[in-house]
Design an enzyme around this catalytic site. Structure first.
Site, PDB file in Angstrom:
ATOM      1  N   LYS A 234      -5.343 -19.959   9.982  1.00 46.92           N
ATOM      2  CA  LYS A 234      -4.950 -18.198   9.745  1.00 46.92           C
ATOM      3  C   LYS A 234      -6.677 -17.485   9.996  1.00 46.92           C
ATOM      4  CE  LYS A 234      -2.385 -18.039   6.329  1.00 46.92           C
ATOM      5  NZ  LYS A 234      -1.676 -17.923   5.733  1.00 46.92           N
TER       6      LYS A 234
ATOM      7  N   THR B 130      -4.513  -5.643   0.885  1.00 52.05           N
ATOM      8  CA  THR B 130      -4.135  -7.477   2.066  1.00 52.05           C
ATOM      9  C   THR B 130      -3.221  -8.154   0.825  1.00 52.05           C
ATOM     10  OG1 THR B 130      -5.949  -8.682   1.665  1.00 52.05           O
ATOM     11  CG2 THR B 130      -6.103  -7.569   3.727  1.00 52.05           C
TER      12      THR B 130
ATOM     13  N   GLY C 255      -1.134 -10.419  -0.819  1.00 56.88           N
ATOM     14  CA  GLY C 255       0.326 -10.865  -0.011  1.00 56.88           C
ATOM     15  C   GLY C 255       0.805 -10.606   1.281  1.00 56.88           C
ATOM     16  N   THR C 256      -0.861 -11.111   2.281  1.00 54.71           N
ATOM     17  CA  THR C 256      -0.454 -11.207   3.474  1.00 54.71           C
ATOM     18  C   THR C 256       0.556 -12.713   3.679  1.00 54.71           C
ATOM     19  OG1 THR C 256      -2.711 -11.740   3.347  1.00 54.71           O
ATOM     20  CG2 THR C 256      -2.099  -9.969   4.002  1.00 54.71           C
ATOM     21  N   GLY C 257      -0.196 -13.347   3.019  1.00 50.62           N
ATOM     22  CA  GLY C 257      -0.216 -15.538   3.341  1.00 50.62           C
ATOM     23  C   GLY C 257       1.513 -15.429   3.308  1.00 50.62           C
ATOM     24  N   CYS C 258       1.689 -14.525   2.132  1.00 45.22           N
ATOM     25  CA  CYS C 258       3.532 -15.115   1.896  1.00 45.22           C
ATOM     26  C   CYS C 258       4.046 -13.874   2.504  1.00 45.22           C
ATOM     27  CB  CYS C 258       4.161 -14.308   0.472  1.00 45.22           C
ATOM     28  SG  CYS C 258       2.257 -14.502  -0.650  1.00 45.22           S
TER      29      CYS C 258
END
Length: 261
Positions: free
Chosen positions: A174, A205, A207-210
């Site tokens: 990412k 941002t 929690g963007t990965g979750c």
């Protein structure tokens, strides 16, 4: 009929990441969300103030309860803070023949708090990565996993190759931590696929990965191929960020239900 999808991750008391973000994302991407909680965290937009691991035997019982009744069409794996929990999860997923496993190798939170113990990193890499259809490291995580510094697109290409060749799974690196763009790179062992993303001027941002990994798992469960699942997931997360939700005193969460007015 809605496809069931399982998230295996930690709980975020502020609701922006972890299990809470996963369930929101899965629900709003049209699947039936189920959960196995690996840890309780006391956290908010400013950081993590405490982590309480769930006993590994109880993690196993949660997995057994899900797989013996509502078999998931995809599994998203997030925060795992101990090697004992990782071993139980890997053994259980192999036992049940779990499919469409998406691993988000969470090592630090958006606020910079360390979430993964040192002795758990090797266990995660060697036990879970080979089971995954794709892993979704960000640039700092991909740098740790590949052992190289990532500053350019060429570095991203090299890092994904190193990680794939070592763990035999597709790698989505990412690019949100890049200073120039938000493009992501998928390497499947044969081909490279760039997913262009628009950089949104939004510092919230959390929690963007979750959210991205849960959206990918949701779309895999619905029958989309990996490339298309990533494409749909990126569009969802971009729209959720573009809503400019502003909560908390630190890095706030996304608006997972941006289209609900």
């Amino acid at each position: 009929m809605k496809k069931p999808v399982l998230t295996i991750a930690g709980s975020d008391s502020s609701g922006g990441a972890g299990i809470q973000a996963d369930i929101k994302t899965m629900t709003l991407n049209g699947v039936y969300a189920m959960s196995v909680i690996t840890a309780l965290t006391a956290q908010n937009t400013l950081g993590v103030s405490g982590i309480l691991d769930i006993d590994s035997d109880f993690v196993k019982k949660q997995i057994d309860a899900v797989f013996t009744d509502i078999f998931p069409e995809a599994v998203k794996i997030g925060m795992l803070s101990s090697k004992e929990i990782i071993a139980v999860i890997a053994d259980s997923l192999k036992k049940y023949g779990a499919k469409n496993i998406v691993v988000d190798p969470v090592m630090v939170s958006t606020s910079g708090s360390k979430l993964l113990k040192d002795d758990a990193i090797d266990s995660m890499c060697n036990k879970l990565f080979p089971l995954a259809i794709v892993i979704t490291p960000n640039i700092p995580e991909a740098s740790i996993l590949s052992g190289i510094e990532i500053n350019t697109k060429e570095d991203m290409i090299k890092a994904t190759q190193i990680i794939h060749d070592k763990y035999k799974c597709c790698v989505l690196c990412k690019g949100g931590h890049s200073t120039n763009d938000a493009n992501d790179l998928l390497y499947d062992g044969e081909n490279f696929y760039w997913f262009e993303g628009r950089r949104i001027n939004n510092s919230n941002t959390h929690g963007t990965g979750c959210t991205l990994s849960s959206a990918i798992a949701s779309n895999l469960a619905k029958g989309y191929p990996l490339n298309k699942s990533i494409e749909i997931a990126k569009e969802y997360i971009s729209n959720a960020m573009n809503e400019m939700l502003d909560l908390g005193h630190g890095r706030g969460p996304l608006d997972h239900g941006y289209f609900i007015k």
